[in-house]
Design a protein around this motif. Structure first.
Motif, PDB file in Angstrom:
ATOM      1  N   ASP A  83       4.042   1.821   7.802  1.00 36.41           N
ATOM      2  CA  ASP A  83       2.776   2.383   7.018  1.00 36.41           C
ATOM      3  C   ASP A  83       1.577   2.883   7.640  1.00 36.41           C
ATOM      4  O   ASP A  83       1.294   2.259   8.690  1.00 36.41           O
ATOM      5  N   LYS A  85      -2.129   5.138   6.550  1.00 33.49           N
ATOM      6  CA  LYS A  85      -3.017   5.689   5.737  1.00 33.49           C
ATOM      7  C   LYS A  85      -4.243   6.449   6.419  1.00 33.49           C
ATOM      8  O   LYS A  85      -4.823   5.740   7.265  1.00 33.49           O
ATOM      9  N   LYS A  97     -10.181  -0.891  -0.969  1.00 35.07           N
ATOM     10  CA  LYS A  97      -8.750  -0.733  -1.994  1.00 35.07           C
ATOM     11  C   LYS A  97      -7.703  -0.287  -1.327  1.00 35.07           C
ATOM     12  O   LYS A  97      -6.629  -1.085  -1.747  1.00 35.07           O
ATOM     13  N   VAL A  98      -7.363   0.592  -0.497  1.00 35.71           N
ATOM     14  CA  VAL A  98      -6.208   0.772   0.366  1.00 35.71           C
ATOM     15  C   VAL A  98      -5.817  -0.574   1.184  1.00 35.71           C
ATOM     16  O   VAL A  98      -4.589  -0.995   1.129  1.00 35.71           O
ATOM     17  N   ARG A 100      -6.381  -3.880   0.259  1.00 28.60           N
ATOM     18  CA  ARG A 100      -5.912  -4.644  -0.679  1.00 28.60           C
ATOM     19  C   ARG A 100      -4.626  -4.266  -1.100  1.00 28.60           C
ATOM     20  O   ARG A 100      -3.793  -5.124  -1.468  1.00 28.60           O
ATOM     21  N   LYS A 101      -4.315  -2.890  -1.280  1.00 25.35           N
ATOM     22  CA  LYS A 101      -2.974  -2.604  -1.563  1.00 25.35           C
ATOM     23  C   LYS A 101      -1.840  -3.143  -0.572  1.00 25.35           C
ATOM     24  O   LYS A 101      -0.710  -3.468  -0.867  1.00 25.35           O
ATOM     25  N   LEU A 102      -2.446  -2.787   0.561  1.00 23.64           N
ATOM     26  CA  LEU A 102      -1.297  -3.170   1.617  1.00 23.64           C
ATOM     27  C   LEU A 102      -1.120  -4.715   1.831  1.00 23.64           C
ATOM     28  O   LEU A 102      -0.207  -5.135   2.183  1.00 23.64           O
ATOM     29  N   GLN A 103      -2.315  -5.494   1.374  1.00 27.35           N
ATOM     30  CA  GLN A 103      -2.119  -7.048   1.577  1.00 27.35           C
ATOM     31  C   GLN A 103      -1.106  -7.329   0.249  1.00 27.35           C
ATOM     32  O   GLN A 103      -0.380  -8.152   0.740  1.00 27.35           O
ATOM     33  N   LYS A 104      -1.202  -6.642  -0.774  1.00 28.06           N
ATOM     34  CA  LYS A 104      -0.195  -7.081  -1.657  1.00 28.06           C
ATOM     35  C   LYS A 104       1.175  -6.526  -1.317  1.00 28.06           C
ATOM     36  O   LYS A 104       2.120  -7.357  -1.941  1.00 28.06           O
ATOM     37  N   LYS A 105       1.388  -5.758  -0.660  1.00 27.89           N
ATOM     38  CA  LYS A 105       2.676  -5.269  -0.233  1.00 27.89           C
ATOM     39  C   LYS A 105       3.221  -6.123   1.035  1.00 27.89           C
ATOM     40  O   LYS A 105       4.438  -6.213   1.038  1.00 27.89           O
ATOM     41  N   TYR A 108      -1.085 -11.406   1.925  1.00 25.78           N
ATOM     42  CA  TYR A 108      -2.356 -11.408   1.833  1.00 25.78           C
ATOM     43  C   TYR A 108      -3.088 -11.943   3.262  1.00 25.78           C
ATOM     44  O   TYR A 108      -4.267 -11.861   3.482  1.00 25.78           O
TER      45      TYR A 108
END
Length: 227
Positions: A83, A85, A97-98, A100-105, A108
């Motif tokens: 990944d 960004k 926010k980016v 956090r989305k990567l953490q979710k994917k 954490y």
């Protein structure tokens, strides 16, 4: 040195300046492409194996691009860029926010090894529950670690999962007007990648060189001497 040893050393030493210095004893300056051992035909893959863990790196920016890279590490200790960004003119709240989305994917607890030029951004990440850590800043030793992964066939890129990596990797050059410095252009993904890969590998190497003397180990040592 024995020929077999020299051959083995060549096989794991990055091409260009690093080989000239380590193998031939020539103190040359870097010139041309930095990551000469990157081979798109072998290293860009469609599918990736199951990962043992994920790590991330971030190179801060605003007028210049900010870049976050995420690498997966498999059971054979190979590294896969899964990944990336990279954007300009985005504030820290956007990058939070980016992340956090990567953490979710990817998990954490995934560490984000960060450029220490903006410690306030690192603190902002931490306050928002992101595992932000200081990245290792030494440029040439960091490049050598990343280049070593490429040379040894342990570096891969998942096709279609990057934005600017392929553009930068071929344009990342040594500065012919300065000793041991890359040109400060087309280097944002490259810096993010370096923080991501070189920091934990360097830290692990340091632990092997200087093992921690924990209380239990010290106590056992004292008992051996009857103390």
């Amino acid at each position: 040195m024995p020929a077999e040893y020299v051959s083995a050393l060549k096989a794991q030493t990055p091409s260009g300046m690093f080989t000239d210095r380590a193998i031939y004893g020539l103190w040359v300056t870097g010139e041309g492409a930095i990551y000469r051992d990157f081979d798109e035909r072998k290293m860009v893959v469609n599918d990736v194996p199951k990962m043992v863990r994920y790590i991330a790196g971030i190179d801060w920016g605003y007028n210049h691009p900010c870049s976050i890279t995420v690498f997966g590490v498999d059971s054979q200790n190979n590294y896969y860029l899964v990944d990336e960004k990279t954007e300009r003119f985005k504030e820290i709240d956007y990058w939070t926010k980016v992340a956090r989305k990567l953490q979710k994917k990817y998990g954490y607890k995934m560490p984000f090894y960060c450029d220490t030029a903006r410690t306030e951004f690192i603190d902002h990440f931490k306050h928002n529950g992101i595992n932000a850590l200081y990245g290792w800043k030494l440029v040439v030793p960091g490049i050598e670690i990343v280049a070593g992964l490429m040379k040894s066939g342990r570096f891969f890129v998942q096709k279609g999962h990057t934005q600017k990596f392929m553009e930068e990797i071929y344009n990342y050059q040594w500065d012919d007007k300065a000793e041991d410095k890359p040109v400060k252009e087309m280097d944002h993904v490259m810096d993010s990648m370096r923080y991501c890969l070189a920091t934990p590998i360097h830290e692990q190497e340091q632990k092997s060189y200087y093992p921690t003397n924990d209380k239990q180990t010290i106590t056992k040592g004292l008992r051996r001497f009857g103390l």
